[in-house]
Design a protein around this motif. Sequence first.
Motif, PDB file in Angstrom:
ATOM      1  N   ALA A  81      71.418  53.770  33.586  1.00  0.00           N
ATOM      2  CA  ALA A  81      72.051  54.471  34.714  1.00  0.00           C
ATOM      3  C   ALA A  81      72.311  53.497  35.868  1.00  0.00           C
ATOM      4  O   ALA A  81      73.368  53.544  36.505  1.00  0.00           O
ATOM      5  N   PHE A  82      71.360  52.600  36.120  1.00  0.00           N
ATOM      6  CA  PHE A  82      71.516  51.561  37.143  1.00  0.00           C
ATOM      7  C   PHE A  82      72.720  50.684  36.805  1.00  0.00           C
ATOM      8  O   PHE A  82      73.569  50.411  37.654  1.00  0.00           O
ATOM      9  N   PHE A  83      72.798  50.235  35.549  1.00  0.00           N
ATOM     10  CA  PHE A  83      73.906  49.391  35.109  1.00  0.00           C
ATOM     11  C   PHE A  83      75.244  50.106  35.311  1.00  0.00           C
ATOM     12  O   PHE A  83      76.185  49.543  35.870  1.00  0.00           O
TER      13      PHE A  83
ATOM     14  N   ILE B  97      74.087  41.857  36.546  1.00  0.00           N
ATOM     15  CA  ILE B  97      73.313  43.095  36.657  1.00  0.00           C
ATOM     16  C   ILE B  97      72.102  43.040  35.735  1.00  0.00           C
ATOM     17  O   ILE B  97      70.987  43.421  36.129  1.00  0.00           O
ATOM     18  N   LEU B  98      72.286  42.575  34.507  1.00  0.00           N
ATOM     19  CA  LEU B  98      71.168  42.465  33.568  1.00  0.00           C
ATOM     20  C   LEU B  98      70.080  41.546  34.113  1.00  0.00           C
ATOM     21  O   LEU B  98      68.890  41.845  33.996  1.00  0.00           O
ATOM     22  N   SER B  99      70.458  40.453  34.734  1.00  0.00           N
ATOM     23  CA  SER B  99      69.468  39.535  35.303  1.00  0.00           C
ATOM     24  C   SER B  99      68.684  40.199  36.429  1.00  0.00           C
ATOM     25  O   SER B  99      67.460  40.043  36.521  1.00  0.00           O
ATOM     26  N   VAL B 100      69.381  40.946  37.285  1.00  0.00           N
ATOM     27  CA  VAL B 100      68.688  41.666  38.356  1.00  0.00           C
ATOM     28  C   VAL B 100      67.744  42.711  37.756  1.00  0.00           C
ATOM     29  O   VAL B 100      66.609  42.888  38.215  1.00  0.00           O
ATOM     30  N   LEU B 101      68.211  43.392  36.711  1.00  0.00           N
ATOM     31  CA  LEU B 101      67.341  44.365  36.040  1.00  0.00           C
ATOM     32  C   LEU B 101      66.092  43.707  35.452  1.00  0.00           C
ATOM     33  O   LEU B 101      65.024  44.321  35.430  1.00  0.00           O
TER      34      LEU B 101
END
Length: 184
Positions: free
Chosen positions: A29-31, A82-86
């Motif tokens: 959902a964040f992505f 985004i994946l890195s921040v996640l």
Amino acid sequence: FLSLKRLLPIGELPKVKDSASPLTPEEAAFFKEWHNKILYCQTQIDDVRQLSGTGKSSLAPTTSVSDALTISAGQDNVGKIILSVLSFKRLSETHPQDYRGGLMFIDEFETAMYPAAQIQLLKFMFKFASKFKIQFFFSTHSETILRYLKVSKYSRVANVVFLKKIDERISAYTDRSLPQIENN
């Protein structure tokens, strides 16, 4: 160091493997939310897929009109950021006693993105830099980004270092104004 391998969308690599993403429902959902905010997309994302090809892996959205293999280079780059921040978010939540934050280095993170998306990506980075204690270091050739960093509310916390190469010597300047940088 986040290598975007930014000039070729992952869908154009030979032998791309498409699989379910490693994200939890909350992370997916964040992505979806941030992918669409950064890129000003209105199309609902139905699923997030993990794509892996020779030397490259990324998250990609699927919608009712496009599959994960058709993402652009800009979408590919945004997905990786985004994946890195996640991953920092996940570390902060799973190891709260040990997590101290982190550093992310990105070379020319704005490549293949139009100016409005570049600004949205910066806003995303600033928002989650403080929330997850991430220091972002990136190179750019984008005057849009430099202008934004010099005149926005973030100018107090962003440090722009201008690198200039003369012959074989590289000099770093932290005191250059935007017109001086643009003239070079």
